[in-house]
Design an enzyme around this catalytic site. Structure first.
Site, PDB file in Angstrom:
ATOM      1  N   LYS A   1       0.692 -12.607  -8.366  1.00  0.00           N
ATOM      2  CA  LYS A   1       0.332 -13.768  -7.538  1.00  0.00           C
ATOM      3  C   LYS A   1      -0.470 -14.836  -8.281  1.00  0.00           C
ATOM      4  O   LYS A   1      -0.383 -16.014  -7.943  1.00  0.00           O
ATOM      5  CB  LYS A   1      -0.438 -13.314  -6.289  1.00  0.00           C
TER       6      LYS A   1
ATOM      7  N   ASP B   1      -0.372 -16.056   2.811  1.00  0.00           N
ATOM      8  CA  ASP B   1      -1.181 -14.892   3.223  1.00  0.00           C
ATOM      9  C   ASP B   1      -2.364 -15.323   4.082  1.00  0.00           C
ATOM     10  O   ASP B   1      -2.700 -14.663   5.071  1.00  0.00           O
ATOM     11  CB  ASP B   1      -1.737 -14.156   1.995  1.00  0.00           C
TER      12      ASP B   1
HETATM   13  P1  ATR Z   1      -4.039  -7.579  -3.851  1.00  0.00           P
HETATM   14  O1  ATR Z   1      -3.628  -8.763  -4.660  1.00  0.00           O
HETATM   15  O2  ATR Z   1      -2.974  -7.116  -2.896  1.00  0.00           O
HETATM   16  O3  ATR Z   1      -5.343  -7.768  -3.134  1.00  0.00           O
HETATM   17  P2  ATR Z   1      -5.146  -6.176  -6.125  1.00  0.00           P
HETATM   18  O4  ATR Z   1      -5.481  -7.448  -6.778  1.00  0.00           O
HETATM   19  O5  ATR Z   1      -4.506  -5.114  -6.966  1.00  0.00           O
HETATM   20  O6  ATR Z   1      -4.183  -6.358  -4.889  1.00  0.00           O
HETATM   21  O7  ATR Z   1      -6.493  -5.598  -5.448  1.00  0.00           O
HETATM   22  C1  ATR Z   1      -6.542  -4.308  -4.971  1.00  0.00           C
HETATM   23  C2  ATR Z   1      -7.923  -4.028  -4.337  1.00  0.00           C
HETATM   24  O8  ATR Z   1      -7.906  -2.654  -3.930  1.00  0.00           O
HETATM   25  C3  ATR Z   1      -9.095  -4.166  -5.291  1.00  0.00           C
HETATM   26  O9  ATR Z   1     -10.232  -4.585  -4.559  1.00  0.00           O
HETATM   27  C4  ATR Z   1      -9.286  -2.725  -5.799  1.00  0.00           C
HETATM   28  O10 ATR Z   1     -10.595  -2.421  -6.222  1.00  0.00           O
HETATM   29  P3  ATR Z   1     -11.047  -2.655  -7.785  1.00  0.00           P
HETATM   30  O11 ATR Z   1     -11.336  -4.111  -7.929  1.00  0.00           O
HETATM   31  O12 ATR Z   1     -12.216  -1.790  -7.949  1.00  0.00           O
HETATM   32  O13 ATR Z   1      -9.846  -2.217  -8.636  1.00  0.00           O
HETATM   33  C5  ATR Z   1      -9.011  -1.971  -4.531  1.00  0.00           C
HETATM   34  N1  ATR Z   1      -8.634  -0.566  -4.772  1.00  0.00           N
HETATM   35  C6  ATR Z   1      -7.463  -0.100  -5.265  1.00  0.00           C
HETATM   36  N2  ATR Z   1      -7.488   1.253  -5.331  1.00  0.00           N
HETATM   37  C7  ATR Z   1      -8.710   1.641  -4.849  1.00  0.00           C
HETATM   38  C8  ATR Z   1      -9.351   2.913  -4.646  1.00  0.00           C
HETATM   39  N3  ATR Z   1      -8.723   4.079  -4.949  1.00  0.00           N
HETATM   40  N4  ATR Z   1     -10.594   2.923  -4.110  1.00  0.00           N
HETATM   41  C9  ATR Z   1     -11.223   1.780  -3.787  1.00  0.00           C
HETATM   42  N5  ATR Z   1     -10.684   0.540  -3.969  1.00  0.00           N
HETATM   43  C10 ATR Z   1      -9.447   0.478  -4.492  1.00  0.00           C
END
Ligand code: ATR
Length: 273
Positions: free
Chosen positions: A69, A105
């Site tokens: 994105k 979004d």
């Molecule tokens: P999107 O663009 O859909 O928001 P993204 O940029 O990959 O997707 O963001 C994913 C979010 O989910 C992030 O806030 C990520 O936390 P981190 O910044 O610490 O990576 C969070 N996330 C993903 N897996 C996680 C997990 N197992 N526990 C807690 N947070 C998680």
């Protein structure tokens, strides 16, 4: 539908795309409106190549999803002001060779929220700091909602919190934020690991509103707990359908056939379950 030499091509770029329901949703919309168009999933890491291909092949429109994105932005001819502010594009429109980026979004989330919740005076905690959290955070800030951000990674969380001029909380101190609106934007609880919740049950209070942007499953573990504790719940399907409907409107200029799109997605989800 007959695919012929006049068929217009649309698609989604992202990785992974195995469980994407965007093709089901948009092809249902094209078929219901008798448009000679198809929508395909392009699972790819090559963003620059995709956009070059979009120009070369006259692909009319593209959805953009995780993790591209933000990465698509340098390859576009124009980015609409809201998408620029958010720093993420989820929709590309090919306007006679000019590729223009939008973010549906934020509007999708706003519509889904406002259908069930009066946002005035709310104290909102956003869980997560990725692209979806940014889109929702900017949208809520524009609406004057008091915000806080919680995230697993402190660096990313503090970064979004500072852009939104709001406090940051680590995941083990969520209750200190005392939210009456909780918006869950992480991937925790998504199919197939559906028994997980990123927030503990004790922070959920009766009367609180809880939105989860995950739409598979339709009711996440967090929303199930929230409903059991008397919260107002908003599932991710509502935002997903509304962002998709806005994409259809941008690409075709037509009113999206929302109920047909929703039926197609719900039917696909029930088959997956
Ligand atoms: P999107 O663009 O859909 O928001 P993204 O940029 O990959 O997707 O963001 C994913 C979010 O989910 C992030 O806030 C990520 O936390 P981190 O910044 O610490 O990576 C969070 N996330 C993903 N897996 C996680 C997990 N197992 N526990 C807690 N947070 C998680």
């Amino acid at each position: 539908m007959t695919i012929d030499s006049h068929t217009s091509l649309y698609g989604v770029i992202g990785n992974p795309l195995g469980h994407s329901l965007s093709p089901i949703m948009h092809n249902a919309a094209f078929s219901a409106t008798c448009l000679n168009a198809v929508y395909l999933a392009f699972e790819t890491e090559d963003v620059e190549g995709c956009l070059r291909g979009m120009r070369a092949l006259h692909i009319k429109g593209m959805s953009v999803t995780i993790p591209h994105k933000s990465a698509v932005i340098p390859y576009l001819d124009e980015v609409d002001p809201l998408a620029k502010m958010i720093g993420a594009v989820n929709t590309i429109v090919n306007e006679n060779g000019r590729l223009v980026g939008y973010n549906t979004d934020a509007r999708g989330a706003a519509q889904a929220l406002e259908e069930k919740v009066d946002l005035a005076g709310r104290n909102c905690l956003i869980l997560g700091a990725g692209g979806a959290a940014r889109a929702i955070g900017f949208m809520l800030r524009e609406k004057g909602v008091t915000l806080a951000v919680a995230n697993r990674s402190e660096r990313r969380g503090k970064n979004l919190a500072s852009v939104l001029e709001s406090p940051f909380y680590p995941l083990n101190r969520l209750d200190e934020a005392r939210p009456d609106l909780l918006i869950q934007t992480t991937s925790v609880g998504m199919y197939p690991r559906i028994d997980r919740s990123p927030a503990p049950e004790h922070i959920l209070k009766p009367g609180m509103a809880v939105m989860d942007i995950i739409y598979n499953p339709v009711e996440t573990e967090l929303l199930r707990m929230a409903r059991a504790r008397g919260c107002v719940t908003i599932g991710g399907l509502s935002m997903f359908m509304r962002q998709g409907a806005e994409q259809f409107r941008l690409w075709t200029g037509m009113t999206p056939p929302v109920s047909v799109m929703t039926d197609a997605v719900e039917e696909a989800l029930s088959r997956q379950a």
